[in-house]
Design a protein around this motif. Structure first.
Motif, PDB file in Angstrom:
ATOM      1  N   CYS A  50       0.857  -1.188   0.000  1.00  0.00           N
ATOM      2  CA  CYS A  50       0.000   0.000   0.000  1.00  0.00           C
ATOM      3  C   CYS A  50       0.889   1.233   0.000  1.00  0.00           C
ATOM      4  O   CYS A  50       1.745   1.383   0.870  1.00  0.00           O
ATOM      5  N   CYS A  53       0.045   3.849   3.284  1.00  0.00           N
ATOM      6  CA  CYS A  53       0.414   3.612   4.685  1.00  0.00           C
ATOM      7  C   CYS A  53       1.495   2.555   4.866  1.00  0.00           C
ATOM      8  O   CYS A  53       1.964   2.357   5.980  1.00  0.00           O
ATOM      9  N   HIS A  55       1.138  -0.735   4.331  1.00  0.00           N
ATOM     10  CA  HIS A  55       0.581  -2.071   4.593  1.00  0.00           C
ATOM     11  C   HIS A  55       1.011  -3.027   3.485  1.00  0.00           C
ATOM     12  O   HIS A  55       1.010  -2.659   2.310  1.00  0.00           O
ATOM     13  N   HIS A  70      -7.670  -4.500   2.170  1.00  0.00           N
ATOM     14  CA  HIS A  70      -7.130  -3.301   2.812  1.00  0.00           C
ATOM     15  C   HIS A  70      -7.478  -2.058   1.998  1.00  0.00           C
ATOM     16  O   HIS A  70      -7.832  -1.025   2.564  1.00  0.00           O
ATOM     17  N   HIS A  76      -7.365   3.059   0.813  1.00  0.00           N
ATOM     18  CA  HIS A  76      -6.045   3.279   0.223  1.00  0.00           C
ATOM     19  C   HIS A  76      -5.953   2.502  -1.086  1.00  0.00           C
ATOM     20  O   HIS A  76      -5.453   1.372  -1.089  1.00  0.00           O
TER      21      HIS A  76
END
Ligand SMILES: [Zn+2]
Ligand SMILES: [Zn+2]
Ligand SMILES: [Zn+2]
Length: 98
Positions: A50, A53, A55, A70, A76
């Motif tokens: 991601c 962030c 992730h 996610h 996102h």
């Protein structure tokens, strides 16, 4: 205004996706595995990072598709391939390379 690059090597496109503005300087939270699969003890196929962030989640070829989950739950949408030698980006909202 942004000028285009002439050194495209991977399947990139020239679209200007509005979600590109969500890209941040991120550091992978789990550098070698899918964050949720690690917790669940499940397996994955490929990893996606991601770019908002940091992730790390598993791709759509994986059973649980945590990168997509996610993207929608956190809002996102832009991920980058986290596989060695791959640098393409994908938008989960527009379903396209960005
Ligand atoms: Zn988009
Ligand atoms: Zn996963
Ligand atoms: Zn995220």
């Amino acid at each position: 205004m942004r000028s285009g690059s002439e050194t495209a090597s991977t399947p990139t496109s020239t679209v200007s996706d509005p979600h590109l503005s969500m890209i941040r300087q991120v550091y992978p939270r789990t550098p070698n595995w899918c964050e949720e699969c690690l917790r669940l003890g499940t397996e994955w196929v490929h990893l996606r990072l991601c770019l908002t962030c940091g992730h790390v989640g598993c791709c759509d070829s994986s059973p649980l598709r945590h990168a997509r989950a996610h993207a929608h739950s956190a809002g996102h949408p832009i991920v980058r391939s986290f596989e060695p030698g791959e640098s393409w980006r994908w938008c989960y909202v527009d379903e396209q390379y960005v």
